[in-house]
Design an enzyme around this catalytic site. Sequence first.
Site, PDB file in Angstrom:
ATOM      1  N   GLU A 101      22.509  -9.942  24.299  1.00 56.68           N
ATOM      2  CA  GLU A 101      21.161  -9.293  24.815  1.00 56.68           C
ATOM      3  C   GLU A 101      20.542  -8.399  23.368  1.00 56.68           C
ATOM      4  O   GLU A 101      21.220  -7.776  22.794  1.00 56.68           O
ATOM      5  CB  GLU A 101      21.279  -8.080  25.764  1.00 56.68           C
ATOM      6  CG  GLU A 101      21.835  -8.557  27.085  1.00 56.68           C
ATOM      7  CD  GLU A 101      22.014  -7.330  28.174  1.00 56.68           C
ATOM      8  OE1 GLU A 101      22.544  -7.712  29.246  1.00 56.68           O
ATOM      9  OE2 GLU A 101      21.819  -6.365  27.784  1.00 56.68           O
ATOM     10  N   GLU A 138      30.022  -5.601  30.009  1.00 57.67           N
ATOM     11  CA  GLU A 138      29.766  -4.224  29.818  1.00 57.67           C
ATOM     12  C   GLU A 138      30.991  -3.656  30.828  1.00 57.67           C
ATOM     13  O   GLU A 138      30.491  -2.531  31.441  1.00 57.67           O
ATOM     14  CB  GLU A 138      28.387  -3.607  30.064  1.00 57.67           C
ATOM     15  CG  GLU A 138      27.485  -4.107  29.184  1.00 57.67           C
ATOM     16  CD  GLU A 138      26.016  -3.539  29.252  1.00 57.67           C
ATOM     17  OE1 GLU A 138      25.753  -2.709  30.369  1.00 57.67           O
ATOM     18  OE2 GLU A 138      25.081  -3.784  28.396  1.00 57.67           O
TER      19      GLU A 138
END
Length: 504
Positions: free
Chosen positions: A265, A163
């Site tokens: 995720e 991220e």
Amino acid sequence: MKFTSAISSVASLASLAVYASASYISTKEVSGRYFVDSDSGEAFFLKGVDYQPGGSSSFEDGSDPLSDVESCTRDIVLFQELGINTIRIYSIDPSIDHDECMTKLAAAGIYLLLDVNTPIYGQSLNRDEPWTTYTESYLTHVFAVIEAFAGYNNTLGFFAGNEVVNNETSAEASPHYVKAVVRDMKEYMGNHTIRQIPVGYSSADDLDYRVSLANYLEAGPAEDAVDFYGVNSYEWCGENTFEGAGFDTLVENFENYTIPVFFSEFGCNLVQPRLFEEVASIFSNNMSKVFSGGLVYEYSQEDSDYGLVSIADDGSVTMLSDFTALSAKFATATTSGLSTASASARPTTYLDYYNNIDFNTTIPDTLASTVIADGLNSTYVRGAFVKISDLSSNYSIYDVSGDAVDATMTTKIALTIPTDSAIEQTDSDADEVDSSASASASASASSTASNTASTSDSTGSSASATSSSSSSTSSSASLSNFVSSSEKMGVAALLAAAVGLAVV
């Protein structure tokens, strides 16, 4: 160590490999849009969890999820109850010993995806100003993580970033720095590790950047392109459908992607208890032609309330309702026999435009050229499988009803340790081959020198040789059969020498 080809007998590698181990956990490699088993070539679909007890923000040097043998043994018992084949860890201290935990994970048939960054200052990229943190010191940490885990067959891959791009500022500043880290990692492994472990990236759950960044990171020269791409996605909440959760759009977005893509995720918690209905879709023919499975966020209960288990101060663990729900869903989701699809060749040139990101194709020069060339010193612990015998944890495990569960793991895979005489013989054989290879290399160098006046340049080709030996599994195999650290690394090095690989 950088290996280049020398004249010798390739056939000796296969015989020595079989001699050294009767069975083992095979490595996985990237082939087209899938991870595949290095022996069978069968596609590997990730069925796993994200694992960072205590949470990433609380990570400190000196301990990590694979440094406490009692804790990791306890958790492997629960991994097996979940029926997983992969875990992801976000932060690791490469200076401490992970051998026993990694060996036990291997015994359980579980692979590791590992982030090379940590929350500690100087051990990750500043997403908004990456040029301030892309330093030799930072890259030295990254290379130490590589050195610590490259020796384990069950290291599936490294995440170069998680991220990093998550807003307009980082989308402008960071993409080409992520590529720089990928390039540096690949070059370091090319110089210093026997196996080139895949390097990838894990994206934020942000539709503005996810697909365009994926396309940018897969493109360009192979040396700075990612080998796989992880998607963090929390779009399927509660009762939903393949279309209603937008999974059909996800498949459409990545249907032409040329490398493995998976959920790094997943597991929305806006509706509780979580139902994990998306598992059936993830491991269906609808998605397997594009997606290679995924990992649920997250193993332990932290402040964000995504936990599958609760870990008490005394080290005991209690399964939560999410644990039993996920276990049931995983039990009915097969990872074998899923439909697969071929992919086009990876794009070696860039598009003219990538939505919402700065697609700078000029990658920053490395700031760690000396370290990449020379390697690290001994500030890390080079990992290898070890002999272990104790399969039980002293910590208690309780099911969702509060009843105690046996805290003993089982084994699926075992390695046969070579006898002392076998290692001595391998040593002798390798010494002979090494001497022959050295003599050949010296003669070649002498010949090259004598022809310098008439030859303006020369080109050397590198070659790698791989071997496979037959594997077997046993649910009751004794873990005392696992190869020791010195034997494992010693045999690996000797096998390399046996096929005439000269270290330069």
